[in-house]
Scaffold this motif. Structure first.
Motif, PDB file in Angstrom:
ATOM      1  N   ARG A  22      -0.604   5.327  -2.658  1.00 56.02           N
ATOM      2  CA  ARG A  22      -0.605   4.923  -4.075  1.00 56.02           C
ATOM      3  C   ARG A  22       0.329   3.741  -4.302  1.00 56.02           C
ATOM      4  NH1 ARG A  22      -1.210  10.381  -4.765  1.00 56.02           N
ATOM      5  NH2 ARG A  22       1.021  10.777  -4.876  1.00 56.02           N
ATOM      6  N   ASP A  23       1.499   3.771  -3.684  1.00 59.41           N
ATOM      7  CA  ASP A  23       2.440   2.658  -3.825  1.00 59.41           C
ATOM      8  C   ASP A  23       1.815   1.351  -3.337  1.00 59.41           C
ATOM      9  OD1 ASP A  23       4.295   4.483  -4.812  1.00 59.41           O
ATOM     10  OD2 ASP A  23       5.428   4.599  -2.920  1.00 59.41           O
ATOM     11  N   LEU A  24       1.129   1.409  -2.198  1.00 58.03           N
ATOM     12  CA  LEU A  24       0.472   0.218  -1.657  1.00 58.03           C
ATOM     13  C   LEU A  24      -0.671  -0.230  -2.574  1.00 58.03           C
ATOM     14  CD1 LEU A  24       0.349  -1.765   0.774  1.00 58.03           C
ATOM     15  CD2 LEU A  24      -1.332  -0.215   1.785  1.00 58.03           C
ATOM     16  N   GLN A  25      -1.422   0.716  -3.104  1.00 54.58           N
ATOM     17  CA  GLN A  25      -2.522   0.381  -4.011  1.00 54.58           C
ATOM     18  C   GLN A  25      -1.994  -0.294  -5.276  1.00 54.58           C
ATOM     19  OE1 GLN A  25      -4.022   4.362  -4.278  1.00 54.58           O
ATOM     20  NE2 GLN A  25      -5.306   4.166  -2.444  1.00 54.58           N
ATOM     21  N   ILE A  26      -0.892   0.185  -5.792  1.00 56.96           N
ATOM     22  CA  ILE A  26      -0.280  -0.436  -6.976  1.00 56.96           C
ATOM     23  C   ILE A  26       0.182  -1.845  -6.628  1.00 56.96           C
ATOM     24  CG2 ILE A  26       1.717  -0.352  -8.517  1.00 56.96           C
ATOM     25  CD1 ILE A  26       1.405   2.786  -8.378  1.00 56.96           C
ATOM     26  N   GLU A  27       0.864  -1.980  -5.501  1.00 55.58           N
ATOM     27  CA  GLU A  27       1.382  -3.283  -5.069  1.00 55.58           C
ATOM     28  C   GLU A  27       0.256  -4.307  -4.902  1.00 55.58           C
ATOM     29  OE1 GLU A  27       2.948  -4.903  -0.818  1.00 55.58           O
ATOM     30  OE2 GLU A  27       4.009  -3.136  -1.595  1.00 55.58           O
ATOM     31  N   ARG A  28      -0.867  -3.860  -4.353  1.00 57.73           N
ATOM     32  CA  ARG A  28      -1.983  -4.771  -4.089  1.00 57.73           C
ATOM     33  C   ARG A  28      -2.986  -4.840  -5.240  1.00 57.73           C
ATOM     34  NH1 ARG A  28      -3.207  -3.693   2.345  1.00 57.73           N
ATOM     35  NH2 ARG A  28      -1.204  -4.521   3.071  1.00 57.73           N
ATOM     36  N   LYS A  29      -2.652  -4.185  -6.355  1.00 63.37           N
ATOM     37  CA  LYS A  29      -3.503  -4.189  -7.555  1.00 63.37           C
ATOM     38  C   LYS A  29      -4.915  -3.682  -7.254  1.00 63.37           C
ATOM     39  CE  LYS A  29      -0.904  -7.906  -9.841  1.00 63.37           C
ATOM     40  NZ  LYS A  29       0.334  -7.409  -9.404  1.00 63.37           N
ATOM     41  N   VAL A  32      -6.041   2.938  -7.914  1.00 60.87           N
ATOM     42  CA  VAL A  32      -4.962   3.830  -7.493  1.00 60.87           C
ATOM     43  C   VAL A  32      -5.453   5.276  -7.481  1.00 60.87           C
ATOM     44  CG1 VAL A  32      -2.620   4.622  -7.995  1.00 60.87           C
ATOM     45  CG2 VAL A  32      -3.259   2.238  -8.452  1.00 60.87           C
TER      46      VAL A  32
END
Length: 170
Positions: A22-29, A32
């Motif tokens: 989830r953190d990576l998905q948020i970072e990469r827009k 999520v």
């Protein structure tokens, strides 16, 4: 490297991997994933549908499988596939191309189960994931709008674009 079923003792590690994803998905827009609770993961483990790739005594990669996926695949689901969901790589092991190891495992698993296809989906028009999955042998079938998402996790209800991938065994 070793691929095996997850155990109940793996639940905390799996939930940490989901949070890292989830953190990576948020970072990469990206789309999520929602928070999955212990009971959701526990049920999949008890059904033998949670798998892990272990390297150096640590879960390097985790995924879930299903043997039907009517809500996403509709009429294409003819009880003939293994459906891979939530591939999640430990941040300490990213970049190692574990999708290829998962495909080798999934081919063998599908053959043992008498299945013809390995299928997976992702949400949002993510060109990087399209390239990632097609490089592992999947055919990109296109972008589809799901019609009935009420029984699916929340992220399917929030994102209209569902990308479908399929690998035919024979």
């Amino acid at each position: 490297m070793n691929i095996q079923n997850c155990e109940l003792a793996d639940i905390p590690a799996i939930l940490r991997l989901y949070q890292a994803a989830r953190d990576l998905q948020i970072e990469r827009k990206m789309v999520v994933w929602p928070h999955f609770d212990d009971s959701f993961v526990q049920k999949e483990i008890e059904e033998g549908r949670q798998w892990k790739l272990v390297k150096d005594n640590e879960i390097a990669c985790n995924w879930a499988i299903a043997y039907n996926d009517q809500e996403i695949w509709g009429d294409q689901d003819q009880n003939d596939g293994v459906y891979i969901h939530r591939i999640c790589t430990n941040p300490n092991f990213r970049g190692n191309g574990y999708i290829h190891d998962i495909v080798v495992w999934a081919k063998e698993h599908a053959e043992q189960k008498g299945k013809t296809y390995i299928r997976l989906d992702t949400l949002g028009n993510n060109q990087k994931l399209i390239k990632h999955y097609t490089s592992a042998g999947f055919d990109f079938l296109g972008v589809f709008n799901l019609s009935d998402t009420a029984s699916l996790p929340k992220h399917y209800q929030d994102e209209p674009d569902c990308l479908l991938f399929e690998l035919k065994l024979w």
